[in-house]
Write an enzyme that holds these catalytic residues in place. Structure first.
Site, PDB file in Angstrom:
ATOM      1  N   ARG A  98       0.853  -1.186   0.000  1.00 18.99           N
ATOM      2  CA  ARG A  98       0.000   0.000   0.000  1.00 18.99           C
ATOM      3  C   ARG A  98       0.892   1.240   0.000  1.00 18.99           C
ATOM      4  O   ARG A  98       1.665   1.448   0.929  1.00 18.99           O
ATOM      5  CB  ARG A  98      -0.917  -0.015   1.224  1.00 18.99           C
ATOM      6  CG  ARG A  98      -1.750   1.238   1.341  1.00 18.99           C
ATOM      7  CD  ARG A  98      -2.781   1.207   2.468  1.00 18.99           C
ATOM      8  NE  ARG A  98      -3.441   2.506   2.445  1.00 18.99           N
ATOM      9  CZ  ARG A  98      -3.467   3.356   3.470  1.00 18.99           C
ATOM     10  NH1 ARG A  98      -2.946   3.045   4.640  1.00 18.99           N
ATOM     11  NH2 ARG A  98      -4.038   4.529   3.326  1.00 18.99           N
ATOM     12  N   HIS A 143      -2.928  10.998   0.579  1.00 22.05           N
ATOM     13  CA  HIS A 143      -2.420  10.772   1.939  1.00 22.05           C
ATOM     14  C   HIS A 143      -1.858  12.106   2.452  1.00 22.05           C
ATOM     15  O   HIS A 143      -0.666  12.242   2.685  1.00 22.05           O
ATOM     16  CB  HIS A 143      -1.369   9.656   1.943  1.00 22.05           C
ATOM     17  CG  HIS A 143      -1.158   9.015   3.291  1.00 22.05           C
ATOM     18  ND1 HIS A 143      -1.320   7.669   3.522  1.00 22.05           N
ATOM     19  CD2 HIS A 143      -0.784   9.539   4.481  1.00 22.05           C
ATOM     20  CE1 HIS A 143      -1.046   7.391   4.786  1.00 22.05           C
ATOM     21  NE2 HIS A 143      -0.719   8.512   5.397  1.00 22.05           N
ATOM     22  N   GLU A 188      -7.552   8.379   5.974  1.00 22.07           N
ATOM     23  CA  GLU A 188      -7.890   9.019   7.239  1.00 22.07           C
ATOM     24  C   GLU A 188      -8.422  10.444   7.090  1.00 22.07           C
ATOM     25  O   GLU A 188      -7.794  11.412   7.544  1.00 22.07           O
ATOM     26  CB  GLU A 188      -6.658   9.033   8.162  1.00 22.07           C
ATOM     27  CG  GLU A 188      -6.086   7.660   8.449  1.00 22.07           C
ATOM     28  CD  GLU A 188      -5.011   7.686   9.528  1.00 22.07           C
ATOM     29  OE1 GLU A 188      -4.540   8.772   9.874  1.00 22.07           O
ATOM     30  OE2 GLU A 188      -4.654   6.615  10.025  1.00 22.07           O
ATOM     31  N   ASN A 329      -7.721   1.832   9.501  1.00 24.52           N
ATOM     32  CA  ASN A 329      -6.431   1.973  10.183  1.00 24.52           C
ATOM     33  C   ASN A 329      -6.698   1.901  11.675  1.00 24.52           C
ATOM     34  O   ASN A 329      -7.514   2.661  12.200  1.00 24.52           O
ATOM     35  CB  ASN A 329      -5.772   3.323   9.872  1.00 24.52           C
ATOM     36  CG  ASN A 329      -5.273   3.407   8.435  1.00 24.52           C
ATOM     37  OD1 ASN A 329      -5.364   2.438   7.685  1.00 24.52           O
ATOM     38  ND2 ASN A 329      -4.750   4.555   8.061  1.00 24.52           N
ATOM     39  N   TYR A 331      -4.686   1.450  15.498  1.00 22.60           N
ATOM     40  CA  TYR A 331      -3.437   1.334  16.251  1.00 22.60           C
ATOM     41  C   TYR A 331      -3.662   1.113  17.743  1.00 22.60           C
ATOM     42  O   TYR A 331      -2.900   0.411  18.388  1.00 22.60           O
ATOM     43  CB  TYR A 331      -2.615   2.626  16.116  1.00 22.60           C
ATOM     44  CG  TYR A 331      -2.002   2.844  14.750  1.00 22.60           C
ATOM     45  CD1 TYR A 331      -2.721   3.398  13.706  1.00 22.60           C
ATOM     46  CD2 TYR A 331      -0.670   2.507  14.513  1.00 22.60           C
ATOM     47  CE1 TYR A 331      -2.150   3.612  12.462  1.00 22.60           C
ATOM     48  CE2 TYR A 331      -0.090   2.712  13.263  1.00 22.60           C
ATOM     49  CZ  TYR A 331      -0.832   3.266  12.243  1.00 22.60           C
ATOM     50  OH  TYR A 331      -0.261   3.466  11.010  1.00 22.60           O
ATOM     51  N   GLU A 396      -3.789  -0.175   7.936  1.00 22.57           N
ATOM     52  CA  GLU A 396      -2.616   0.209   8.731  1.00 22.57           C
ATOM     53  C   GLU A 396      -2.796  -0.288  10.147  1.00 22.57           C
ATOM     54  O   GLU A 396      -3.909  -0.270  10.683  1.00 22.57           O
ATOM     55  CB  GLU A 396      -2.446   1.737   8.840  1.00 22.57           C
ATOM     56  CG  GLU A 396      -1.819   2.409   7.664  1.00 22.57           C
ATOM     57  CD  GLU A 396      -1.703   3.923   7.857  1.00 22.57           C
ATOM     58  OE1 GLU A 396      -1.502   4.383   9.006  1.00 22.57           O
ATOM     59  OE2 GLU A 396      -1.833   4.630   6.842  1.00 22.57           O
TER      60      GLU A 396
HETATM   61  C1  PNW Z   1      -1.562   7.260  10.512  1.00 24.47           C
HETATM   62  N1  PNW Z   1      -4.080   9.245  16.131  1.00 24.47           N
HETATM   63  O1  PNW Z   1      -1.782   8.430  11.198  1.00 24.47           O
HETATM   64  C2  PNW Z   1      -1.151   7.716   9.130  1.00 24.47           C
HETATM   65  O2  PNW Z   1      -1.955   7.197   8.105  1.00 24.47           O
HETATM   66  C3  PNW Z   1       0.299   7.509   8.833  1.00 24.47           C
HETATM   67  O3  PNW Z   1       0.697   8.410   7.832  1.00 24.47           O
HETATM   68  C4  PNW Z   1       1.107   7.657  10.099  1.00 24.47           C
HETATM   69  O4  PNW Z   1       2.482   7.672   9.875  1.00 24.47           O
HETATM   70  C5  PNW Z   1       0.718   6.518  11.006  1.00 24.47           C
HETATM   71  O5  PNW Z   1      -0.671   6.485  11.234  1.00 24.47           O
HETATM   72  C6  PNW Z   1       1.427   6.546  12.337  1.00 24.47           C
HETATM   73  O6  PNW Z   1       1.148   7.747  12.996  1.00 24.47           O
HETATM   74  C7  PNW Z   1      -2.339   8.531  12.441  1.00 24.47           C
HETATM   75  O7  PNW Z   1      -3.758  10.263  16.743  1.00 24.47           O
HETATM   76  C8  PNW Z   1      -2.156   9.730  13.085  1.00 24.47           C
HETATM   77  O8  PNW Z   1      -4.895   8.472  16.599  1.00 24.47           O
HETATM   78  C9  PNW Z   1      -2.739   9.971  14.303  1.00 24.47           C
HETATM   79  C10 PNW Z   1      -3.498   8.991  14.889  1.00 24.47           C
HETATM   80  C11 PNW Z   1      -3.674   7.778  14.252  1.00 24.47           C
HETATM   81  C12 PNW Z   1      -3.089   7.542  13.031  1.00 24.47           C
END
Ligand code: PNW
Length: 497
Positions: A98, A143, A188, A329, A331, A396
């Site tokens: 991706r 992006h 996002e 995405n 995390y 992601e």
């Molecule tokens: C994503 N949050 O961003 C992006 O798609 C990527 O470009 C980035 O490098 C990656 O995650 C890691 O940060 C995020 O605050 C930015 O929850 C902020 C958040 C989550 C994802």
């Protein structure tokens, strides 16, 4: 003791292979990939006809806003190191890669009157290289790197930006759609709107409470128009899939109280439902709870109309169903509680919730990222329960540290998150079709510059040649991709969760 444990583990692994073949952790057609984004890896910011995007301007004009004063001028220099990137991808054995197109590399001024042949040829080499290696391209159109001339016209809060985006999308379908079969319009959008509502994203125009909602409105229409254009003009010949990637760090209630359960629901609706409800729900449009609260707040503020714009009923129908999968995405996870946070007015404050982390959850090098593996199982269940049985592609997921080669924290993260994801598939019956590790390699991490690292490969940013070195997590991921199983191992990270 350790020796004994290893012996047992080895014996179990051998036995496990034979015994578990019938029940892999992940279905045979499950896809594994890795992700990057143009501004974070390409460099060559002003080379071969490329012009500025809002992230070039943001970092050049305000290095003080970036943790280490850095920028993406060179980054991983992937514009010049395409072959090395392809080798790493091949070595990992992933099913897909991706990546994102840099709009201002293809259309230097953002408009289609001038198409940059060097930009087209760079992405042709990438796509052809991937296909020759048996790796599917999964391409993101946007992006976060809006061409600066379009920001001069107002950027995403200006509804005409949708017209420019659709024209750009057409150039992408026309030039690459014969070979790219997986398209993501926006990465996002919630984060994109922060550029107009918070201080942490380009173009850093803080029109909080208004700009976020206007940008989201433009983006949803741009996405839907792109999807329909594909349906009408390209799908029959190109036979690909088009969707959007939404991000959510899942919100769970801080305790069992009804107020906090409602607050967690509002958090997920105001952050994920904001985009998901118009596209994926049966009824379409913004979530009811957003409509009610923002209309009420706007009226109480003495405004003649709501800060949350309205779609016409024709637009509601037009946006609804514009997906071929659910790009997610994910995390981290947060605890939500009832209360007011954020500036007045703002999306956060309209939502009427505050979020925090449980102090027992392991942390990372990013202040927003904590480790809560069950969260990924919970969120795919929530999506399935809320929007029905849509195929979910995790576009992601990953973990940041300060740059260790023996990256035990990241290895634990992938093992635990993937174990939970496999439970969602096998125990809960959720239709998850693939997983994407963020990221292939360390790269420019927005406001964190090069301080927080997410890569499976380490990149030496001090060296002009930007050499890449596989970390422990690259070996682990390779093994998971090849076997479709998460190896049994104890957590090795210092925190030992
Ligand atoms: C994503 N949050 O961003 C992006 O798609 C990527 O470009 C980035 O490098 C990656 O995650 C890691 O940060 C995020 O605050 C930015 O929850 C902020 C958040 C989550 C994802």
């Amino acid at each position: 003791m350790l020796g004994f444990r290893l012996l047992v583990a080895a014996a179990l692994a051998v036995y496990g292979c034979a015994a578990q073949n019938a029940s892999l952790d992940f279905p045979e057609d499950f896809m594994f990939g890795v992700a990057t984004a143009a501004y974070q890896i390409e460099g060559a910011w002003n080379v071969s006809g490329k012009r500025e995007s809002i992230w070039d301007d943001f970092t050049h004009e305000h290095p003080d806003w970036i943790a280490d004063g850095s920028n993406g001028d060179v980054a991983c220099d992937s514009y010049h190191k395409l072959d090395v990137d392809l080798e790493m991808l091949q070595d990992l054995g992933v099913d897909f890669y991706r990546f994102s197109f840099a709009w201002s590399r293809i259309l230097p001024e953002g408009h289609t009157d001038q198409i940059n042949p060097d930009g087209i040829s760079y992405y042709n080499r990438l796509i052809d290289g991937l296909l020759a290696a048996g790796i599917q391209p999964v391409a993101t159109m946007y992006h976060w790197d809006l061409p600066s001339p379009l920001q001069d016209l107002g950027g995403w809060p200006n509804s005409f930006t949708a017209d420019f985006f659709v024209q750009y999308a057409r150039v992408l379908f026309e030039n690459f759609g014969d070979r790219v079969k997986w398209w993501i319009t926006f990465n996002e959008p919630k984060e994109v709107t922060r550029g107009y509502g918070e201080n942490d994203k380009a173009p850093r125009i803080n029109t909080h409470g208004i700009g976020e909602y206007l940008s989201a409105h433009t983006i949803l229409l741009a996405h839907a128009r792109t999807y329909h254009m594909y349906d009408e003009e390209f799908r029959a010949t190109q036979q690909g899939r088009v969707s959007i990637t939404l991000n959510q760090d899942f919100c769970i209630p801080k305790d069992d109280s009804e107020e906090n359960k409602d607050a967690a629901d509002r958090c997920n609706q105001f952050e994920l439902g904001w985009f998901a409800h118009p596209i994926y729900s049966q009824e379409g449009d913004y979530p009811e709870v957003m409509r009610t609260r923002i209309d009420e707040n706007s009226a109480a503020e003495g405004r003649p109309f709501s800060r949350l714009p309205y779609f016409t009923s024709a637009q509601v129908e037009y946006i609804k169903g514009t997906f071929d999968f659910f790009g997610l995405n994910h995390y981290s996870t947060r605890l939500a509680e009832d209360g007011l946070a954020g500036e007045n007015p703002s999306r956060k404050r309209d939502g009427g919730y505050a979020t925090s982390f449980d102090p027992s959850w392991p942390t990372s090098a990013s202040d927003w990222l904590v480790v809560y593996p069950e969260g990924i199982r919970l969120i795919v269940n929530w999506i399935n329960a809320t929007y029905g049985d849509v195929p979910i592609l995790i576009t992601e997921s990953g973990f940041s540290d300060l740059g260790e080669l023996n990256d035990t924290g990241r290895q634990d993260y992938y093992r635990e998150y993937l174990r939970q994801l496999s439970l969602a598939i096998n125990e809960d019956g959720i239709n998850v079709i693939g997983y994407t590790a963020w990221s292939l390699m360390d790269n420019f991490e927005w406001l964190d510059g090069y301080t927080a690292r997410f890569g499976l490969y380490y990149v030496d940013f001090e060296d002009d040649d930007r050499p890449r070195t596989a970390k422990g997590s690259a070996e682990l991921y390779k093994q998971i991709v090849a076997s479709h199983q998460v190896p049994e191992a104890e957590s090795t990270a210092a925190w030992g969760w």
